[in-house]
Scaffold this motif. Structure first.
Motif, PDB file in Angstrom:
ATOM      1  N   PRO A 118      -6.707   0.634  33.514  1.00  0.00           N
ATOM      2  CA  PRO A 118      -8.030   0.815  34.122  1.00  0.00           C
ATOM      3  C   PRO A 118      -9.072  -0.177  33.612  1.00  0.00           C
ATOM      4  O   PRO A 118      -9.065  -0.559  32.440  1.00  0.00           O
ATOM      5  CB  PRO A 118      -8.402   2.243  33.720  1.00  0.00           C
ATOM      6  CG  PRO A 118      -7.605   2.523  32.492  1.00  0.00           C
ATOM      7  CD  PRO A 118      -6.328   1.748  32.638  1.00  0.00           C
ATOM      8  N   GLU A 149     -10.483   5.209  42.264  1.00  0.00           N
ATOM      9  CA  GLU A 149     -10.699   5.271  40.818  1.00  0.00           C
ATOM     10  C   GLU A 149     -10.901   6.711  40.376  1.00  0.00           C
ATOM     11  O   GLU A 149     -10.333   7.153  39.370  1.00  0.00           O
ATOM     12  CB  GLU A 149     -11.930   4.447  40.446  1.00  0.00           C
ATOM     13  CG  GLU A 149     -12.348   4.578  38.989  1.00  0.00           C
ATOM     14  CD  GLU A 149     -13.653   3.861  38.685  1.00  0.00           C
ATOM     15  OE1 GLU A 149     -14.411   4.357  37.837  1.00  0.00           O
ATOM     16  OE2 GLU A 149     -13.915   2.813  39.301  1.00  0.00           O
ATOM     17  N   ALA A 181      -8.097   8.386  38.016  1.00  0.00           N
ATOM     18  CA  ALA A 181      -8.567   8.616  36.645  1.00  0.00           C
ATOM     19  C   ALA A 181      -8.497  10.094  36.295  1.00  0.00           C
ATOM     20  O   ALA A 181      -8.150  10.466  35.166  1.00  0.00           O
ATOM     21  CB  ALA A 181      -9.992   8.096  36.486  1.00  0.00           C
ATOM     22  N   GLU A 204      -6.535  11.649  33.201  1.00  0.00           N
ATOM     23  CA  GLU A 204      -7.206  12.438  32.169  1.00  0.00           C
ATOM     24  C   GLU A 204      -6.500  13.772  31.952  1.00  0.00           C
ATOM     25  O   GLU A 204      -6.311  14.224  30.811  1.00  0.00           O
ATOM     26  CB  GLU A 204      -8.671  12.661  32.577  1.00  0.00           C
ATOM     27  CG  GLU A 204      -9.520  11.406  32.443  1.00  0.00           C
ATOM     28  CD  GLU A 204     -10.751  11.408  33.325  1.00  0.00           C
ATOM     29  OE1 GLU A 204     -11.492  10.401  33.298  1.00  0.00           O
ATOM     30  OE2 GLU A 204     -10.978  12.394  34.065  1.00  0.00           O
ATOM     31  N   GLU A 233      -7.038   1.640  40.966  1.00  0.00           N
ATOM     32  CA  GLU A 233      -7.006   2.694  39.956  1.00  0.00           C
ATOM     33  C   GLU A 233      -5.774   3.553  40.142  1.00  0.00           C
ATOM     34  O   GLU A 233      -5.857   4.729  40.468  1.00  0.00           O
ATOM     35  CB  GLU A 233      -8.275   3.549  40.033  1.00  0.00           C
ATOM     36  CG  GLU A 233      -9.338   3.187  39.013  1.00  0.00           C
ATOM     37  CD  GLU A 233      -9.008   3.674  37.601  1.00  0.00           C
ATOM     38  OE1 GLU A 233      -7.953   4.298  37.422  1.00  0.00           O
ATOM     39  OE2 GLU A 233      -9.811   3.414  36.692  1.00  0.00           O
ATOM     40  N   GLU A 275     -15.040  13.085  34.285  1.00  0.00           N
ATOM     41  CA  GLU A 275     -14.286  13.391  33.072  1.00  0.00           C
ATOM     42  C   GLU A 275     -14.559  14.804  32.587  1.00  0.00           C
ATOM     43  O   GLU A 275     -13.638  15.523  32.172  1.00  0.00           O
ATOM     44  CB  GLU A 275     -14.622  12.371  31.980  1.00  0.00           C
ATOM     45  CG  GLU A 275     -13.717  12.479  30.762  1.00  0.00           C
ATOM     46  CD  GLU A 275     -13.902  11.318  29.798  1.00  0.00           C
ATOM     47  OE1 GLU A 275     -13.201  11.296  28.768  1.00  0.00           O
ATOM     48  OE2 GLU A 275     -14.744  10.436  30.067  1.00  0.00           O
TER      49      GLU A 275
END
Length: 680
Positions: A74, A415, A419, A423, A68, A645
């Motif tokens: 991804p 990851e 990530a 984001e 990642e 997220e």
């Protein structure tokens, strides 16, 4: 082929993107989050048993899903459909491929700034892969995809372990034309079925650079050529220097590309990092300016949304030749015209200065109000308190001006962390704000240094993944400098800034309770439990919560003498190896600080051929691969989602509001997400 409109779990197939051999690529829609994705399907080899295919496919994609990095495409999900199709779900990319970008015309009119950014994005992605013990093994222009902003993402990994022998079986079902394009970028040792290492990918990157600079692969296939004949030429034919194909390529760049393309791996750069160093040094010599006292710090530790534009210098002697090549003659009309132009330019410059000065005054006014950061101390807020209005976004743009928001990540090797960085980068791009990511590599000392570096480079807001309380003094300096600070967790003691995230202490306690429950239900009444993570000296809140709960629920004390080092995947792997080397059986239940730590433990268990039912692992983060392991009872029994997220959006939104001068509660707490448990 599969029919358009059918459901694969949460995904609905909407159109076929490509098909070759046993592989079909679809565009699909994920209904739960309302987004388009790409799903790549591979049909079971008719000569292979279903069980064998499934085992190898899941193992290979499982390794791929753990990668990642920021510029690695991804993987959202993967699995087996109808026992005949293996599939992997990835981000849908709308910017096309490097293959379609490469052309002879573009090679003749190179944008050197774009080339360098592109190279660094793909080379750093591959270097990240190598640090995780894997090589790509299938790198070529069609496997580089672009997003809408032109950022490059590496995809379609062959996923071979370093030191593994080349596997040519994926090419068996390709037709000749597809096969020729597939092998054009392979290193000679791959064509021979030899051992692979980092230098195999170094060759492929050199071949792709060659294509960018010329419009063609290093050895171009001939019309109607047989695959076997082409393979022989790839093995033995000398490569024409890139500079001979394109005279615009400078000596320094030509030397780097040709070294990467050496037939003998021993003559190439020894690693991707070495290639990156050589290429950036060559670019600096070519451009004629030093953009950094330590270019490696810029390239490896900092990822910036501000893409540098490299301008080719014009030497002073060349300017002299241009200015004085012809005798100067005076013309009265021309003089008056020239004066008029100068006056007009002065007016425009003054207007621009006035506008810039007004923006600066606005920025200073926001800062002088004493409300940036304006934190409502000890007040608990909600997610709604972190959503910036359009006016706040505009005020943040004015306040930042040419400066930026920094995200100091705990690390980028998992990851969850990679990530989160992506984001926040996407949000920064959407809001039009400059943004940089710094990688602490799970080191407190490095994190402290990066906080100071970010401040020195102009960070006007810092978002921090806080490793431990060892950097509280550094954070106090940030507060005294009135720089807004957002921490992506709720520490037990919030010394400064806004805490956005999950109560770290309680999260650790919840994971520990799951582990103790597994121990109590274990068929062996003497089952042992081990804790892998950050050592107590560093005072990480998640770890402290875990330890506190274990000591409370296990009056007889913790097994294995307390916390076992497992800060990173690599350190967890080494610790587990050392534990197994003592000859004693592995712990029956293992509690790990993160999914990444769990992967390291599993690596060592796999190496030692420990049976799947011998160990049950509980972890934190709820990553894709971890959930897959839980579902398949592959060592892991449970993992807790951390609402990654939602925390990313809330942390970035809180920072935007702070920079805009708005009031933000000091604590924005989330409940941890779903607990993924092994099916009963």
């Amino acid at each position: 082929m599969l029919s358009i409109g059918i459901h694969i779990g949460d995904f609905v197939l909407t159109e076929v993107i490509a098909q070759h051999g046993r592989v079909v690529v679809y565009r699909a829609h994920q209904t739960s989050v309302d987004r388009d994705v790409t799903i790549k399907f591979i049909n079971i080899d008719p000569h292979d048993s279903s069980d064998s295919f499934q085992r190898r496919f899941l193992a290979k994609i499982g390794r791929r899903a753990t990668l990642e990095g920021l510029h690695i495409l991804p993987v959202y999900a993967y699995g087996i459909h109808d026992e005949t199709w293996g599939y992997v779900v990835m981000r849908y990319m709308r910017g096309g491929t490097l293959e379609s970008w490469i052309s002879a015309d573009r090679a003749a009119h190179l944008d050197w700034g774009r080339v360098e950014i592109l190279f660094l994005q793909i080379a750093n992605a591959l270097a990240f892969t190598h640090r995780n013990g894997l090589i790509h093994g299938n790198f070529k222009p069609s496997n580089v995809l672009f997003d809408e902003q032109g950022n490059a993402f590496v995809s379609d990994f062959g996923v071979s372990s370093i030191g593994q022998r080349a596997d040519v079986s994926p090419f068996h079902d390709l037709d000749d034309s597809t096969l020729i394009s597939a092998i054009a970028y392979l290193a000679p040792e791959q064509l021979r079925g030899g051992l692979l290492d980092e230098r195999t990918d170094v060759y492929a990157v050199g071949a792709v650079l060659y294509a960018i600079f010329t419009g063609f692969p290093p050895i171009q296939p001939q019309s109607g050529e047989l695959v076997a004949d082409y393979a022989v030429r790839l093995l033995f034919q000398s490569i024409v220097p890139v500079q001979e194909r394109n005279p615009a390529i400078p000596d320094s760049i030509n030397a780097v590309v040709m070294c990467a393309l050496a037939k003998d791996p021993a003559a190439r750069y020894s690693s991707m990092d070495a290639l990156i160093t050589a290429f950036t040094d060559a670019m600096r010599r070519f451009i004629g300016e030093s953009r950094s006292n330590d270019p490696l710090t810029d390239m490896f530790n900092t990822i910036t949304m501000e893409q540098p534009v490299l301008r080719l210098p014009v030497e002073r002697d060349e300017w002299s030749k241009r200015l004085f090549a012809k005798p100067i003659t005076m013309n009265t009309s021309a003089v008056w015209l020239g004066l008029s132009v100068v006056l007009l330019l002065l007016v425009l410059v003054l207007a621009a200065w006035s506008y810039s000065h007004s923006l600066q005054q606005a920025a200073e006014q926001v800062s002088s109000l004493g409300v940036s950061p304006h934190i409502l101390t000890d007040v608990e807020g909600t997610v709604g308190d972190t959503v910036p209005t359009d006016d706040e976004i505009e005020r943040a743009r004015v306040a930042l001006s040419d400066d930026f928001i920094a995200y100091i990540a705990c690390g980028l090797d998992s990851e969850t962390q990679a990530a989160r960085a992506r984001e926040m980068s996407d949000l920064a791009r959407e809001y039009g704000l400059n943004f940089r990511v710094y990688d602490s590599q799970m080191s407190d000392y490095r994190q402290s240094t990066l906080i100071e570096q970010a401040r020195a480079e102009g960070a006007q807001g810092i978002i921090l993944c806080m490793l431990s309380d060892m950097n509280n003094d550094t954070l106090a300096d940030v507060r005294r400098a009135r720089i807004p600070l957002v921490i992506t967790s709720i520490p037990a003691v919030l010394v400064s800034g806004v805490g956005v995230g999950i109560d770290s202490w309680e999260l650790g306690r919840a994971a520990a309770r799951l582990a103790v429950e597994l121990r109590e239900n274990h068929p062996d009444p003497n089952a042992r439990i081990a804790l892998f993570g950050i050592p107590p000296i560093r005072r990480n809140d998640v770890m402290q919560g875990m330890e506190a709960e274990l000591r409370e629920l296990l009056p007889e004390g913790m097994d294995f003498g307390g916390v076992i080092e497992g800060t990173t995947r690599e350190s967890a792997r080494e610790s587990m190896r050392e534990l197994l080397a003592t000859g004693q059986p592995p712990p029956d239940v293992i509690l790990t600080f993160s999914d990444s730590t769990a992967y390291g433990v599993i690596d060592a268990l796999e190496e030692a051929n420990i049976s799947l039912d011998a160990v049950q692992i509980v972890s934190i983060n709820g990553e894709t691969i971890a959930r897959s392991y839980v579902e398949r009872a592959y060592f892991m029994a449970a993992t807790i989602s951390v609402n990654r997220e939602a925390v990313s959006h809330a942390a970035f939104g809180a920072m935007v509001r702070l920079i805009a001068g708005s009031e933000v509660p000091q604590i924005i707490e989330f409940r941890w997400g779903e607990i993924f448990r092994r099916p009963s």
